[in-house]
Design an enzyme around this catalytic site. Structure first.
Site, PDB file in Angstrom:
ATOM      1  N   ASP A  73     -27.553  78.766 138.497  1.00 23.80           N
ATOM      2  CA  ASP A  73     -28.686  79.327 137.666  1.00 23.80           C
ATOM      3  C   ASP A  73     -28.289  80.582 137.019  1.00 23.80           C
ATOM      4  OD1 ASP A  73     -27.740  80.768 140.004  1.00 23.80           O
ATOM      5  OD2 ASP A  73     -29.377  80.311 141.434  1.00 23.80           O
ATOM      6  N   HIS A 144     -33.982  79.447 150.089  1.00 22.01           N
ATOM      7  CA  HIS A 144     -33.803  78.732 148.786  1.00 22.01           C
ATOM      8  C   HIS A 144     -32.230  78.408 148.488  1.00 22.01           C
ATOM      9  CE1 HIS A 144     -33.435  83.184 146.613  1.00 22.01           C
ATOM     10  NE2 HIS A 144     -32.338  82.702 146.548  1.00 22.01           N
ATOM     11  N   GLU A 149     -37.361  78.256 144.918  1.00 29.28           N
ATOM     12  CA  GLU A 149     -37.967  79.199 145.825  1.00 29.28           C
ATOM     13  C   GLU A 149     -38.830  78.368 146.797  1.00 29.28           C
ATOM     14  OE1 GLU A 149     -37.011  81.870 146.388  1.00 29.28           O
ATOM     15  OE2 GLU A 149     -36.960  83.296 144.579  1.00 29.28           O
TER      16      GLU A 149
HETATM   17  N1  LIG Z   1     -29.801  82.599 142.939  1.00 29.54           N
HETATM   18  C1  LIG Z   1     -29.030  83.007 143.870  1.00 29.54           C
HETATM   19  C2  LIG Z   1     -28.702  82.101 145.072  1.00 29.54           C
HETATM   20  O1  LIG Z   1     -27.979  81.042 144.209  1.00 29.54           O
HETATM   21  C3  LIG Z   1     -27.982  82.671 146.120  1.00 29.54           C
HETATM   22  O2  LIG Z   1     -27.510  81.888 147.070  1.00 29.54           O
HETATM   23  C4  LIG Z   1     -28.430  83.922 146.637  1.00 29.54           C
HETATM   24  C5  LIG Z   1     -27.774  84.737 147.629  1.00 29.54           C
HETATM   25  O3  LIG Z   1     -27.034  85.695 147.506  1.00 29.54           O
HETATM   26  P1  LIG Z   1     -26.074  86.469 148.435  1.00 29.54           P
HETATM   27  O4  LIG Z   1     -25.143  85.330 148.863  1.00 29.54           O
HETATM   28  O5  LIG Z   1     -25.700  87.679 147.830  1.00 29.54           O
HETATM   29  O6  LIG Z   1     -27.198  86.660 149.626  1.00 29.54           O
HETATM   30  O7  LIG Z   1     -28.807  84.874 145.615  1.00 29.54           O
HETATM   31  C6  LIG Z   1     -29.524  84.366 144.322  1.00 29.54           C
HETATM   32  O8  LIG Z   1     -30.712  84.319 144.770  1.00 29.54           O
END
Ligand SMILES: N[C@@H]1[C@@H](O)[C@H](O)[C@@H](COP(=O)(O)O)O[C@@H]1O
Length: 279
Positions: A73, A144, A149
Site C-alpha cells: 500500500d 486490517h 479496513e
Molecule cells: N497499511 C499499514 C499496514 O499494512 C500495516 O500492517 C500496519 C501495521 O503497522 P505496525 O506494524 O506499525 O503496527 O500499518 C499500516 O496500517
C-alpha cells in the site's frame, strides 16, 4: 493455517527472515527469466524481519538480485519523498541495504494522475509476472491487512481506500502525533490480491494486535476483521509474539504449540532419512 508463536518481536523477525530466505527464495533458485515475486508490507512489525534479511544478504547467504517486489500500500497525496511515505520507508528500512535492482521494486504511486488506472495497472503487472509467490503482510489493530479496513470486500482488488479513523489515530504517531497530518486515503492491494499469492505469511506482534489476532483465527471469516480471510487460503502462516496471544484461549495457544512440536519432529525425521540416503 499455521500459527507460530515466538517469545518476542525480534525472534518473530528472525523466524520469518530465515523462513523466507532458506525455505523460499533460496529453494526457488530465482533467475532473471524466473524471478521470485515477493509481496511486502510497511509498519514497525516487519522491521525485525527486514533486519534479518539484510543480515543474510550481508553474510552472502541470500540475494535479492532476482527478486521482484510489490508493496501492499501507499498513502494518497503524500509526496513520495515525505519521510513517512511508504516509498521512503521501504528504501530507508530495506531496499537501500540489500542488493535489489530498484527496477524490480514496485510500490503504488499515491500521486498518480489517474489513481484507478494506477491500481489496475498494478494488478496487471502482478498477473503478467505470474502472480505473487509469497506475500508478507502485517495487520492493523482493527485486523486490517494492507489497508483493507473493516468492511472491505473479501474479493477486493487493488484500489483507493478511505482510512478508518482508528487507523488514522494509530498512524498519527508517525506524523508527530498530529492527527490532521495523517493522509485520509491510501492505495492498497485488495484482500483477494493477497489471497491470490501462492503463500501468505503475516507478522503480528504486540498486545495492541491481540484482539485482532483472536478475531481472525478463533472466529469465522468476517469482513470486519479482514485478516480472517486468511482462513480460506491453502498456505497461510501467521507468526506472532507472546504478547499478541493475550486474547487467545489457552487451548488455542497449546494446540498450535503442539502442532509445531510435531512438525519439528517430522522435519527432523525427514532430515535424518535424507542424510542416510546421501551416505
Ligand atoms: N497499511 C499499514 C499496514 O499494512 C500495516 O500492517 C500496519 C501495521 O503497522 P505496525 O506494524 O506499525 O503496527 O500499518 C499500516 O496500517
Amino acid at each position: 493455517m499455521r500459527l507460530i508463536i515466538r517469545d518476542d518481536s525480534a525472534s518473530v523477525g528472525e523466524y520469518i527472515g530465515q523462513y523466507i530466505a532458506k525455505r523460499r527464495i533460496n529453494d526457488f533458485c530465482p533467475t532473471p527469466e524466473r524471478p521470485f515475486v515477493l509481496g511486502l508490507p510497511t509498519g514497525s512489525s516487519p522491521i525485525p524481519t527486514y533486519k534479518c534479511l539484510i543480515r543474510l544478504v550481508k553474510d552472502g547467504k541470500l540475494s535479492f538480485r532476482n527478486v521482484v517486489t510489490f508493496n501492499m500500500d501507499e498513502y494518497v497525496g503524500l509526496p513520495e519523498d515525505h519521510p513517512e511515505s511508504y516509498h521512503t520507508f521501504m528504501f530507508r528500512e530495506f531496499f537501500s541495504q540489500v542488493d535489489i535492482d530498484p527496477k524490480n521494486v514496485n510500490i503504488l504511486d499515491g500521486n498518480a494522475a489517474d489513481l484507478v488506472e494506477e491500481c489496475n495497472a498494478y494488478e496487471e503487472k502482478i498477473r503478467a509476472l505470474g502472480g505473487i509467490e509469497l506475500f508478507l503482510g502485517g495487520i492493523g489493530e482493527d485486523g486490517h491487512i494492507a489497508f483493507n479496513e473493516p468492511g472491505s470486500s473479501l474479493s477486493s482488488r487493488t484500489r483507493i481506500k478511505t482510512l478508518a479513523y482508528e487507523t488514522i489515530l494509530a498512524n498519527a504517531r508517525f506524523f508527530g502525533n498530529d492527527v490532521a497530518a495523517v493522509p485520509r486515503m491510501a492505495l492498497t492491494v485488495g484482500v483477494k490480491t493477497v489471497l491470490d499469492a501462492r503463500e501468505v505469511v503475516v507478522v503480528v506482534t504486540g498486545q495492541r494486535k491481540a484482539l485482532a489476532l483472536s478475531m481472525a483465527i478463533e472466529n469465522g471469516v468476517n469482513h470486519l476483521w479482514t485478516l480472517s480471510a486468511l482462513q480460506t487460503h491453502p498456505l497461510a502462516l501467521i507468526v506472532v509474539d507472546e504478547d499478541a496471544t493475550a486474547e487467545l484461549r489457552v487451548k488455542t495457544v497449546k494446540y498450535f504449540k503442539s502442532i509445531e512440536r510435531v512438525q519439528e519432529e517430522v522435519e527432523a525425521a525427514q532430515e535424518k532419512l535424507a542424510k542416510r540416503k546421501r551416505i
